[in-house]
Design an enzyme around this catalytic site. Structure first.
Site, short mmCIF file in Angstrom:
data_model
loop_
_atom_site.label_atom_id
_atom_site.label_comp_id
_atom_site.label_asym_id
_atom_site.label_seq_id
_atom_site.Cartn_x
_atom_site.Cartn_y
_atom_site.Cartn_z
N LYS A 13 8.31 19.68 -29.14
CA LYS A 13 8.09 19.46 -27.70
C LYS A 13 7.77 20.75 -26.96
O LYS A 13 6.95 20.77 -26.07
CB LYS A 13 9.33 18.83 -27.06
CG LYS A 13 9.64 17.43 -27.51
CD LYS A 13 10.66 16.78 -26.60
CE LYS A 13 11.93 17.57 -26.40
NZ LYS A 13 12.78 17.71 -27.59
N ARG A 88 18.52 13.24 -20.75
CA ARG A 88 18.98 13.11 -22.13
C ARG A 88 19.66 11.77 -22.38
O ARG A 88 19.86 11.39 -23.53
CB ARG A 88 20.02 14.21 -22.40
CG ARG A 88 19.56 15.27 -23.35
CD ARG A 88 20.66 16.28 -23.56
NE ARG A 88 20.16 17.63 -23.39
CZ ARG A 88 19.45 18.27 -24.29
NH1 ARG A 88 19.15 17.71 -25.43
NH2 ARG A 88 19.02 19.49 -24.05
N ARG A 127 13.68 27.20 -42.27
CA ARG A 127 13.65 28.47 -41.53
C ARG A 127 14.70 29.46 -42.03
O ARG A 127 15.84 29.08 -42.28
CB ARG A 127 14.00 28.21 -40.06
CG ARG A 127 12.92 27.58 -39.25
CD ARG A 127 13.42 27.56 -37.82
NE ARG A 127 12.70 26.62 -37.00
CZ ARG A 127 13.17 26.14 -35.83
NH1 ARG A 127 14.36 26.50 -35.40
NH2 ARG A 127 12.45 25.30 -35.14
N ARG A 160 20.29 30.41 -40.18
CA ARG A 160 21.21 30.23 -39.04
C ARG A 160 21.92 28.89 -39.17
O ARG A 160 21.36 27.92 -39.68
CB ARG A 160 20.44 30.27 -37.72
CG ARG A 160 19.87 31.63 -37.39
CD ARG A 160 19.21 31.59 -36.05
NE ARG A 160 18.28 30.47 -35.96
CZ ARG A 160 17.44 30.29 -34.97
NH1 ARG A 160 17.39 31.12 -33.97
NH2 ARG A 160 16.63 29.25 -34.95
N ARG A 171 22.41 16.70 -35.10
CA ARG A 171 21.70 16.71 -33.82
C ARG A 171 20.77 15.51 -33.72
O ARG A 171 20.59 14.94 -32.64
CB ARG A 171 20.91 18.01 -33.66
CG ARG A 171 21.82 19.21 -33.43
CD ARG A 171 21.04 20.50 -33.37
NE ARG A 171 20.13 20.55 -32.23
CZ ARG A 171 19.07 21.36 -32.17
NH1 ARG A 171 18.78 22.16 -33.17
NH2 ARG A 171 18.30 21.37 -31.10
#
Ligand SMILES: [Zn+2]
Length: 215
Positions: A13, A88, A127, A160, A171
């Protein structure tokens, strides 16, 4: 042009929001930035929000809406705005509708960037970052020369916590439970543009533009 961007975390997004701010010369509204601005300027709303955050509590929707209102009535929103990461939840969307109705500035479109969960987990869990210089890498998109070592400084790359597959999945669960119902909410208003978010940034950008009727 007043837009809301919907999509799971990691659906891309942010990149599309950047494109749209330039295209329509409108700012991107994120509640995080509004909070930070009010808190650093020590406004009354900022002090209230900070009190909740300091206690580790969620800022209540009524206060979030007040903060958003203070932002979208600023001069740079005269051409419109893009909401990214807000609303949200259904109660936030309902409160936003009430406020925008009072201001006579309804939302034009809700852009729903759709990417399958498995792909988001793949993207994000690929990542790695260098703890020393901050350079970032990706197992598919930006592979380091020596496996596991930073190209710039040779430090061992780490993942991370935010990018661990389990964290990403959690999430996504929160997104499906709390935010995804907004798609049906805005579909009932006839405002949703469904965008296939699989592909390159450019491909997705072109789909967004086409859906908005931009040449
Ligand atoms: Zn490095």
């Amino acid at each position: 042009m007043r837009l809301i961007l919907l999509g799971a975390p990691g659906a891309g997004k942010g990149t599309q929001a950047e494109m749209l701010t330039k295209l329509y010369d409108i700012p991107c509204i994120s509640t995080g930035n509004i909070f930070r601005e009010h808190i650093s300027n020590n406004t009354e709303l900022g002090q209230k929000a900070k009190a909740y955050m300091d206690e580790g509590k969620l800022v209540p929707d009524s206060l979030v809406i007040e903060l958003v209102k203070s932002r979208i009535t600023q001069d740079d929103c005269k051409n419109g705005m893009i909401f990214d990461g807000f609303p949200r939840t259904i109660p936030q969307a309902e409160a936003l509708d009430v406020m925008l109705k009072e201001l006579s500035i309804p939302i034009d479109f809700v852009i729903n960037v759709d990417v399958p969960d498995e792909l988001i987990v793949d993207r994000m869990s690929g990542r790695t970052v260098c703890p020393s210089c901050g350079a970032s890498y990706h197992k598919v998109n930006k592979v380091e020369t020596v496996a596991g070592k930073c190209d710039l400084c040779g430090e061992t790359l780490i993942q991370r916590d935010d990018d661990r597959a389990e964290t990403v999945k959690k999430r996504l669960d929160v997104y499906h439970e709390q935010t995804e119902p907004l798609i049906a909410y805005y579909k009932a208003q006839g405002k949703v543009l469904d965008i296939d978010g699989v592909g390159t940034v450019e491909e997705v950008r072109d789909r967004v533009k086409k859906a908005l009727g931009v040449k």
